[in-house]
Design an enzyme around this catalytic site. Structure first.
Site, PDB file in Angstrom:
ATOM      1  N   HIS A   1      39.784  43.747  34.084  1.00  0.00           N
ATOM      2  CA  HIS A   1      39.821  44.187  35.480  1.00  0.00           C
ATOM      3  C   HIS A   1      41.263  44.178  35.967  1.00  0.00           C
ATOM      4  O   HIS A   1      42.004  43.235  35.707  1.00  0.00           O
ATOM      5  CB  HIS A   1      39.013  43.236  36.367  1.00  0.00           C
ATOM      6  CG  HIS A   1      37.537  43.359  36.161  1.00  0.00           C
ATOM      7  ND1 HIS A   1      36.654  42.374  36.510  1.00  0.00           N
ATOM      8  CD2 HIS A   1      36.791  44.356  35.643  1.00  0.00           C
ATOM      9  CE1 HIS A   1      35.421  42.770  36.219  1.00  0.00           C
ATOM     10  NE2 HIS A   1      35.472  43.963  35.689  1.00  0.00           N
TER      11      HIS A   1
ATOM     12  N   GLU B   1      36.279  35.486  39.567  1.00  0.00           N
ATOM     13  CA  GLU B   1      37.149  35.561  38.393  1.00  0.00           C
ATOM     14  C   GLU B   1      38.517  35.019  38.764  1.00  0.00           C
ATOM     15  O   GLU B   1      38.821  34.819  39.933  1.00  0.00           O
ATOM     16  CB  GLU B   1      37.349  37.029  37.969  1.00  0.00           C
ATOM     17  CG  GLU B   1      36.122  37.700  37.445  1.00  0.00           C
ATOM     18  CD  GLU B   1      36.319  39.193  37.221  1.00  0.00           C
ATOM     19  OE1 GLU B   1      37.433  39.704  37.436  1.00  0.00           O
ATOM     20  OE2 GLU B   1      35.329  39.830  36.841  1.00  0.00           O
TER      21      GLU B   1
END
Lengths: 390, 291
Positions: B247, B209
């Site tokens: 996140h 990510e």
């Protein structure tokens, strides 16, 4: 969770970290009274917003009379301040901090943060005070020094001395710097901070160290054990829709496109946005419904996404693990029925209870576009939005 | 073979009698996972799901020979539970809790020094070796035994990749989510080392990510140390800078944190980079064919 400068300075005071005398005020009259009360000949008036770069945006004003303090406060309070970090709309200023201006002999940068690479609490300092530390790091990295803290023993005196010596804090300033760093570290540890930044840390008249600015960010996951920090949260500094979404257990971030997204999991949510972009569309938001999403939570997600007037279509992408496709489907059906949704809705379901989920969708008789795969879903959503706009 | 967990793993569940733990332990046991017992302080001496309950992990290890732990306790108690498992000699510790304070993890990582345990998570979907052992919350029915190692930060994106792989007949040797927090129990490199050493893994898919240097560090390590093909997808090409995408770790704070910059760096290091999230399966297929 960010807090205001004046709140961070209150915390500094509680930890005996020296900060200038100051008053936070909500009106120009109060500002005038504060300047007279503080005394002296020069004052600094600082707009209290969470965004940085206030100096560049005109949010920090030096005034040489109480009347000038009043004028500065009048100009700032109730208006929007645009800084390099606020975006073009700026942020509304509701209060200013009035402090005695200081005679500055020298400026330093000092911060405590959590370094992801070493996975340690780390002190960062530089003799290039008052400047953007990112710029210093890019142009003159040799002017930045670091000390990593071993959690087993905490920040040690010699580490503070190393930092102080490296940035050129000598003589009587050295023991002052050691005390200040240790107190800042104690605050950082006690309150589960992610960042404590003093920029500048200044040497002022009388060879004293003073924290002229203070910025703190706290760990949202630790707020359950920090009631005093939780109380410092200023909801006016946050996007009201994001706050509302959080209240429903949803993680929502507004973007500027027209394809609304409802997804489970942050990674899949980002990948879904990426797939939309690859098909020539633009995501209107990031939205992660999280795990164990109830029908009600899904219906709330639809409502929050549709409050954005730019949304011309919705892509719901659920790959259920801890979630259940049947619950998600019930939520979709409820949302489409109750909210009189007029934009096209593309649904992709996969994972736990997927057959039951599709059964609920098919038997609902509602109008929606079914997709089996991520790519197919993104393509259909982008086409549907383009079709709706045409 | 496989990595971290297999049919010989003896799994203890910490926070055993809680609702989530009960649900997922039941599912794992139905799939063949050898759950040997659980820990819920204060309920020691009883039984749950026909397995013994202990007050401490040390007791559970002594009585059952447990060597893997799944931690389902709430985030405020997770750090203590992890350190208890480390102390008891558990080898693989899987932390499901989402929302563990960062400074708690700083202390856990310090405590870990000098021990051989591997921590997966927190904020992870867990670890699965299909058909043998699952410690986590993923839907085990989508995983197929096979020869591709999968490691991701995200849970749901791991599922997405696995579904695409299954369609092409590519099963998984072991699949792991390391979690999306700023401080993870283990990093990509720890997992890549094990996949490289596993004779039953032919290639590895690494799903990353935006945010942090982990993926590029892993690719740099792989170039020097890995013979098996490494395929990677980085989520977040369309994410704006400065916003935290769910996140805690997924935030673009510098140019190197963007998905595009990471993809370019990975490609330069010889990684097979997936451009479109819909092409994860086919890129693995191509990488294997090109060996």
């Amino acid at each position: 969770m960010n807090i205001h400068e004046y709140q961070a300075k209150e915390l500094f005071r509680r930890y005996d970290i020296p900060v200038p005398e100051g008053r936070v005020v909500h009106s120009d009259e109060q500002a005038l009274a504060a300047a007279e009360d503080l005394g002296g000949e020069r004052w600094v008036v600082k707009a209290q917003i969470h965004a940085g770069g206030r100096g560049k945006g005109g949010g920090v004003v030096i005034a040489d009379s109480p009347e000038r303090v009043r004028q500065a406060a009048d100009r700032l309070i109730g208006n929007r301040l645009v800084t390099p970090q606020t975006g073009s709309d700026g942020r509304p200023v509701q209060r200013v901090l009035v402090e005695q201006a200081q005679e500055i002999a020298q400026e330093f940068y000092l911060a405590i943060l959590i370094d992801r690479v070493s996975q340690r609490i780390t002190l960062v300092a530089s003799d290039a005070g008052g400047m953007e530390i990112e710029e210093v790091a890019a142009r003159e990295p040799q002017r930045i020094v670091r000390e990593r803290v071993d959690p087993a023993v905490g920040l040690l005196d010699f580490q503070c001395r190393k930092i102080a010596a490296a940035v050129g804090l000598k003589g009587t300033l050295l023991p002052q710097a050691v005390k200040l760093m240790k107190r800042l570290y104690r605050l950082f540890r006690d309150k589960d901070a992610l960042l404590a930044e003093v920029n500048p840390l200044a040497v002022v008249a009388g060879d004293r160290l003073l924290a002229l600015d203070a910025k703190m960010d706290f760990d949202g996951n630790a707020l359950y054990r920090l009631p005093d920090i939780t109380d410092l949260r200023d909801f006016d500094e946050e996007d009201p829709k994001e706050v509302e979404a959080t209240g429903h257990g949803l993680n929502y971030i507004a973007l500027d496109g027209d394809v609304g997204c409802i997804v489970n999991g942050a990674g899949l949510a980002m990948a879904t946005m990426d797939a939309i972009a690859l098909h020539g569309g633009r995501p209107a938001n990031f939205l992660d419904v999280g795990g164990g999403a109830s029908p009600e939570k899904i219906a709330n997600a639809f409502r929050i996404v549709l409050e954005d007037a730019n949304v011309r279509g919705i892509l719901l992408n659920i790959f259920a693990g801890i979630n259940r496709c049947d619950w998600v489907a019930e939520g979709i059906v409820r949302a489409i029925r109750d909210q009189a949704i007029e934009v096209p809705v593309v649904v992709r379901l996969a994972g736990t209870n997927v057959a039951e989920g599709w059964m609920i969708m098919e038997s609902s008789g509602l109008d929606y576009l079914r997709a089996e795969k991520l790519d197919d879903a993104a393509r259909k959503a982008v086409e549907a939005v383009k079709g709706a706009a045409a | 073979m496989s990595i971290l967990v297999n049919r010989d793993s003896r799994v203890v569940i910490q926070g055993f009698t809680g609702q989530h733990a009960t649900f997922h332990a039941t599912e794992a046991m139905a799939g063949g996972t050898n759950v040997v017992g659980g820990v819920t302080p204060g309920k020691g001496g009883g039984s749950h799901l026909e397995r013994p309950v202990f007050d401490t992990v040390a007791e559970a290890v002594r009585e059952t020979g447990a060597n893997v732990s799944g931690i389902f306790v709430p985030p405020p108690f997770a750090a203590d539970a992890i350190m208890e498992a480390i102390d008891a000699g558990i080898e693989v510790i899987v932390v499901i809790a989402d929302g563990v304070p960062v400074q708690d993890m700083v202390r856990v990582k310090r405590y870990l020094i000098g021990h051989d345990a591997i921590i997966v998570g927190p904020n992870t979907a867990g670890v699965i070796t299909p058909g043998q052992c699952k410690v986590g919350i993923m839907p085990s029915h989508i995983y197929r035994p096979g020869r591709i190692g999968v490691v991701s930060r995200s849970g749901t994106l791991n599922y997405e990749a696995v579904e695409q792989m299954n369609e092409l007949g590519l099963g998984q040797s072991t699949s792991i989510s390391i979690g999306g927090d700023p401080i993870n129990g283990c990093d990509f490199i720890t997992i890549l080392e094990r996949f490289e050493a596993d004779p039953e893994t032919d290639a590895v898919l690494m799903i990353g990510e935006i945010g942090g240097p982990q993926e590029v560090d892993a690719a740099r390590w792989a170039r020097e140390n890995m013979s098996k093909p490494l395929i990677s997808f980085i989520a977040g090409v369309s994410a704006p800078p400065g916003r935290r995408m769910g996140h805690a770790g997924a935030i673009i704070s510098s140019q190197a944190d963007t998905a595009r910059a990471k993809m370019e760096a990975l490609a330069e290091l010889g990684v097979h980079v997936v451009e479109n999230p819909a092409d994860i399966g086919t890129t693995i297929h191509t990488a294997l064919a090109g060996r």
